[in-house]
Scaffold this active site. Structure first.
Site: not given
Length: 416
Positions: A249-250, A98, A169, A273, A96, A73
């Site tokens: 792009g494939q 707030h 996360d 491909q 982590n 505590n």
């Protein structure tokens, strides 16, 4: 067995998922991770989504293995004294809370530096300090929404979607881990610690860099040729959602396999491909497409790419997804079965590799957890159970020099 972080002491002042995922990895690498928890309650995930009444939930046990737990505590004078002693001996502190919470406890970065100039202070927040959202409480899906993932996930005729993967996360925890390891190396050169901050928004954005690439292309061209909307659909001024299309792009798509009517995961992902088009045509029984001008180049195929996938699906729907992958792999076609979590939990290869591990905790008994994703040639992380609440309080305090009587008095005063 020697481990990379042997001798490194970490104070884990984190909760839920983003912080614990980072500190758990530090523990797997051999650091002594001391999880500091609220007396009588602990990390909130001990209580969330329980499958066994009054037993630590899997949510907690799967994110806190290999750690030691103390109840402390820090609102009491004795608790603050213990915390300062821990900081004095630690190499890393991770939090982590707030924004502003740890400052209100009396442990500002400036004060921490005074106590221990060598300490590395890792901090996870939802947003950077300069963000207009700096005071917004951030969780998994909040980060996905603000980091660019949600706006680019889903189908073009539907709303934004969040991913089931923990992009906000656990991904943030992994990013912070990299920063902490870099700071440790930097300390070897300078002798001093530093603050490493990681925003959840930034962690998500870092995984969305190809979408930022696409935004700049869209600004210049007005279209994105690898997206399903091209050439027959319309583009707005922002990167659209592309469904299950490949982003590199494939062209790729999710295709049905045998049993899809009753099995929600009877599918494979199939990628076309350019350099492997000839083999693809042979695999699906369409050798005529190899030289057909309407199919022979990626540019020619794009206007009717869904017709092509529909034709491929006529084959995949006749066989089991695993058979489909085995067959297509012979033709060097990038593909994979859509594996359910049930299948993953039972996969013997994942057990063999240590990617899924069975551990045992007092009270809970045996359970599965995700193992270390990195495989090292010089050492293998020994994945152990998560600690019970306060399991190591006395031991840690004794290491700090407290006597049994002093520990008993602190307990009486609700400091531990």
């Amino acid at each position: 067995m020697s481990t990379p972080l042997q001798g490194i002491k970490v104070l884990d002042f984190t909760g839920v998922q983003s912080g614990p995922s980072c500190t758990q990895m530090l523990a797997w690498f051999g650091a002594d991770v001391i999880k500091i928890e609220r007396p009588g309650f602990g990390d909130v995930t001990r209580h969330q989504l329980r499958d066994i009444p009054d037993i630590d939930a899997l949510y907690f046990t799967m994110l806190n293995s290999n750690k030691r737990s103390i109840e402390l505590n820090t609102k009491t004078a004795e608790g603050k004294e213990v915390m300062e002693k821990l900081i004095r001996e630690a190499d890393i502190l991770v939090e982590n809370f707030h924004p502003g919470a740890i400052d209100h406890m009396g442990f500002t970065w400036e004060h921490i530096q005074e106590i221990n100039p060598r300490l590395i202070f890792g901090s996870i927040k939802g947003f950077d300090e300069c963000s207009p959202y700096v005071n917004v409480k951030a969780y998994e899906n909040v980060a996905q929404a603000a980091g660019g993932a949600a706006s680019t996930t889903g189908f073009w005729d539907g709303p934004p979607l969040v991913s089931a993967a923990a992009l906000g996360d656990s991904n943030t925890g992994m990013h912070l881990l990299i920063g902490l390891l870099a700071a440790l190396l930097h300390r070897e050169k300078t002798g001093r610690g530093q603050r490493v901050t990681m925003s959840m928004q930034d962690a998500v954005l870092n995984l969305c860099r190809v979408k930022l690439r696409d935004q700049q292309r869209l600004d210049k061209l007005g279209y994105l040729e690898e997206y399903p909307q091209y050439p027959n659909g319309t583009f707005g001024d922002a990167v659209p959602r592309g469904g299950n299309a490949g982003g590199g792009g494939q062209p790729g798509w999710i295709l049905k396999c045998k049993g899809w009517e009753t099995d929600p995961n009877a599918y494979i992902y199939f990628t076309i491909q350019e350099q492997n088009w000839e083999n693809t045509c042979k695999a699906i029984g369409k050798p005529e497409w190899i030289t057909d001008p309407a199919y022979s180049t990626a540019h020619a195929r794009q206007p009717h790419i869904f017709d092509i996938f529909a034709e491929i699906e006529k084959y995949t729907v006749t066989i089991d997804k695993h058979e489909a992958v085995a067959y297509l792999t012979q033709f060097d076609i990038p593909c994979a079965p859509v594996l359910s979590m049930k299948e993953i939990s039972l996969d013997p290869s994942l057990r063999q590799s240590g990617s899924v591990v069975e551990v045992e905790q007092p009270l809970r008994g045996k359970y599965l957890t995700v193992g270390c994703p990195m495989k090292f040639s010089a050492f293998t992380p020994d994945i152990k159970a998560a600690p019970l609440l306060g399991e190591h309080t006395a031991a840690v305090l004794q290491e700090l020099g407290y006597s049994d009587d002093e520990i008993a008095a602190m307990k009486q005063n609700h400091a531990i």
